[in-house]
Design a protein around this motif. Structure first.
Motif, PDB file in Angstrom:
ATOM      1  N   GLN A   1       1.826   0.296  -6.755  1.00 35.78           N
ATOM      2  CA  GLN A   1       1.651  -0.560  -5.580  1.00 35.78           C
ATOM      3  C   GLN A   1       2.002  -2.022  -5.834  1.00 35.78           C
ATOM      4  O   GLN A   1       2.219  -2.768  -4.892  1.00 35.78           O
TER       5      GLN A   1
ATOM      6  N   GLN B   1       0.826  -1.196   0.000  1.00 29.49           N
ATOM      7  CA  GLN B   1       0.000   0.000   0.000  1.00 29.49           C
ATOM      8  C   GLN B   1       0.869   1.260   0.000  1.00 29.49           C
ATOM      9  O   GLN B   1       0.589   2.218  -0.709  1.00 29.49           O
ATOM     10  N   ASN B   2       1.914   1.237   0.819  1.00 27.84           N
ATOM     11  CA  ASN B   2       2.838   2.372   0.896  1.00 27.84           C
ATOM     12  C   ASN B   2       4.247   1.863   0.637  1.00 27.84           C
ATOM     13  O   ASN B   2       4.975   1.536   1.559  1.00 27.84           O
TER      14      ASN B   2
END
Length: 195
Positions: free
Chosen positions: A188, A150-151
């Motif tokens: 991502q 996600q990050n």
């Protein structure tokens, strides 16, 4: 007839250890993983399925590492005289499977089948989900995964101009000094070879 079955069972157990050792020592250089092109085409063709898997896993995962489906092995059952499958679950895997429920578990199995993948590893604290596409070997082996973060860290390195399996052959010799074989799919998603 029973005497023959007992003899075969005893010899089968004696041959099992050398067979397992031979497999563990075989190495991973003759493995035939899917090509980078196939992996990228598969991702593009089934993008919605990949995103659905991440959503389902995220809805059931807690703060622990989980593996789906849980590992299985077989154990000899003296009552039936046959081997039977046994789940090897840790507590986190058990809680994850229970949290999925039957309907989402069936959907997850269907999605994995549709994208030609075999399982999932999830590290929720790191917001990372790996969808296993290919596994080879054990101690010297590797897995090829579609990885969702996600990050994603800004300093993560990708090798879009290299063949990942060839990179793995170099990486496997000295993991400390080589970059992880990894290709970027989007902001991502990536494809990664993992030990």
């Amino acid at each position: 007839m029973r005497v023959v079955a007992d003899i075969l069972r005893q010899w089968g157990r004696r041959l099992a250890v050398p067979s397992v050792l031979a497999v563990l020592c075989a190495g991973c250089y003759n493995a035939a993983p899917p090509s980078d092109e196939w992996l990228m085409d598969n991702f593009r063709s089934h993008r919605a399925d990949f995103d659905s898997i991440v959503a389902i896993v995220g809805s059931a995962a807690d703060d622990d590492f989980v593996r789906y489906p849980p590992d299985t092995t077989s154990m000899y059952d003296p009552e039936t005289g046959k081997d039977r499958p046994v789940l090897l679950r840790n507590e986190a895997d058990s809680l994850f499977v229970a949290a999925l429920g039957d309907e989402r578990r069936a959907r997850l199995d269907s999605l994995l089948h549709s994208i030609d993948c075999t399982g999932i590893v999830c590290y929720p604290p790191n917001e990372m989900t790996g969808i296993v596409c290919f596994s080879y070997g054990n101690m010297d082996g590797f897995t090829v995964q579609y990885v969702y973060r996600q990050n994603r860290p800004a300093d993560m390195v990708f090798h879009d101009d290299r063949d990942l399996h060839e990179m793995w052959r170099e990486y496997a010799l000295d993991k400390a000094n080589k970059p992880m074989p990894r290709k970027k799919l989007d902001d991502q998603w990536s494809i990664e070879y993992c030990p």
